[in-house]
Design an enzyme around this catalytic site. Structure first.
Site, PDB file in Angstrom:
ATOM      1  N   HIS A  24       0.844  -1.096  -0.091  1.00 51.32           N
ATOM      2  CA  HIS A  24       0.130   0.042   0.020  1.00 51.32           C
ATOM      3  C   HIS A  24       1.148   1.318   0.031  1.00 51.32           C
ATOM      4  O   HIS A  24       0.605   2.247  -0.802  1.00 51.32           O
ATOM      5  CB  HIS A  24      -0.865   0.117   1.258  1.00 51.32           C
ATOM      6  CG  HIS A  24      -1.852  -0.952   1.265  1.00 51.32           C
ATOM      7  ND1 HIS A  24      -2.006  -2.002   2.481  1.00 51.32           N
ATOM      8  CD2 HIS A  24      -2.846  -1.233   0.490  1.00 51.32           C
ATOM      9  CE1 HIS A  24      -3.007  -2.460   2.167  1.00 51.32           C
ATOM     10  NE2 HIS A  24      -3.618  -2.307   1.272  1.00 51.32           N
ATOM     11  N   LYS A  48     -17.283  -6.677   5.668  1.00 57.21           N
ATOM     12  CA  LYS A  48     -16.263  -7.501   6.416  1.00 57.21           C
ATOM     13  C   LYS A  48     -16.124  -7.266   7.872  1.00 57.21           C
ATOM     14  O   LYS A  48     -16.500  -6.558   8.313  1.00 57.21           O
ATOM     15  CB  LYS A  48     -14.948  -6.514   5.674  1.00 57.21           C
ATOM     16  CG  LYS A  48     -14.664  -6.932   4.254  1.00 57.21           C
ATOM     17  CD  LYS A  48     -13.374  -5.920   3.582  1.00 57.21           C
ATOM     18  CE  LYS A  48     -13.130  -6.380   2.217  1.00 57.21           C
ATOM     19  NZ  LYS A  48     -11.745  -6.120   1.874  1.00 57.21           N
ATOM     20  N   ARG A  97      -2.074  -5.785  -8.349  1.00 58.70           N
ATOM     21  CA  ARG A  97      -0.975  -7.055  -8.032  1.00 58.70           C
ATOM     22  C   ARG A  97      -0.916  -7.828  -9.148  1.00 58.70           C
ATOM     23  O   ARG A  97       0.189  -8.366  -9.614  1.00 58.70           O
ATOM     24  CB  ARG A  97      -1.135  -7.650  -6.750  1.00 58.70           C
ATOM     25  CG  ARG A  97      -0.899  -6.891  -5.586  1.00 58.70           C
ATOM     26  CD  ARG A  97      -1.357  -7.581  -4.439  1.00 58.70           C
ATOM     27  NE  ARG A  97      -2.835  -7.764  -4.449  1.00 58.70           N
ATOM     28  CZ  ARG A  97      -3.956  -8.071  -3.584  1.00 58.70           C
ATOM     29  NH1 ARG A  97      -3.278  -8.201  -2.524  1.00 58.70           N
ATOM     30  NH2 ARG A  97      -5.180  -8.385  -3.794  1.00 58.70           N
ATOM     31  N   SER A 135      -3.071  -7.593   2.823  1.00 54.64           N
ATOM     32  CA  SER A 135      -3.366  -7.644   4.262  1.00 54.64           C
ATOM     33  C   SER A 135      -3.962  -9.030   4.962  1.00 54.64           C
ATOM     34  O   SER A 135      -3.534  -9.100   5.806  1.00 54.64           O
ATOM     35  CB  SER A 135      -4.513  -6.542   4.505  1.00 54.64           C
ATOM     36  OG  SER A 135      -4.166  -5.335   3.981  1.00 54.64           O
TER      37      SER A 135
END
Length: 167
Positions: A24, A48, A97, A135
């Site tokens: 990040h 979440k 990514r 994460s």
């Protein structure tokens, strides 16, 4: 989107940042070198179950970005487009990514573009050394007391260790 010479370009980097990683930070540093102001917007996502509270995430992000003068940290729980309009921002920054990230983010960018044609999404490829980093992976490694010092800043590592010791 045509920029007037006196207009400040505000970019928003949205995400859950639970927790913020070196991946990040790589994107944030690079975005801050391109745009006049970068707002890191921590999403309050009801779908979440985050490890860290919004306030904890914001504190960690503030701590690890204190050396970047044109970065601001905020949170939101609305449509991203509504948040962008409220902040008078015209650019969304998304780090990618892998191709799998692109497919999802392209869909989101297309939806955001449909909601507002005044907002552009900029994709930034992660640096190669962070292309595997998420994460979720960091939390999983930390949960089992694995080494994470190469994945997150020291203050984030400390916060992760404290979270998992309390469990």
């Amino acid at each position: 989107m045509q920029k007037k010479s006196h207009e400040v370009t505000i970019a928003v980097c949205p995400g859950s940042f639970d927790p913020i990683t070196y991946g990040h930070l790589d994107v944030i540093h690079r975005a801050a070198s391109v745009f006049d102001k970068v707002i890191i917007a921590v999403l309050k996502n009801a779908n979440k179950n985050p490890l860290f509270t919004i306030e904890e995430r914001k504190e960690m992000i503030l701590s690890v970005t204190s050396d970047i003068p044109n970065v601001e940290v905020d949170s939101f729980d609305d449509l991203l487009i509504n948040y962008m309009n409220a902040k008078k921002a015209h650019v969304i920054i998304k780090g990618l990514r892998a191709v799998s990230d692109f497919e999802y983010e392209l869909q989101m960018a297309s939806l955001n573009r449909k909601l507002s044609d005044k907002i552009e999404t900029f994709f930034m490829m992660s640096s190669t050394q962070y292309s595997y980093l998420s994460s979720s992976i960091v939390k999983q490694i930390a949960q089992f007391n694995g080494p994470i010092s190469d994945l997150v800043p020291p203050e984030v590592e400390k916060a992760l260790v404290q979270k998992f010791v309390k469990r």
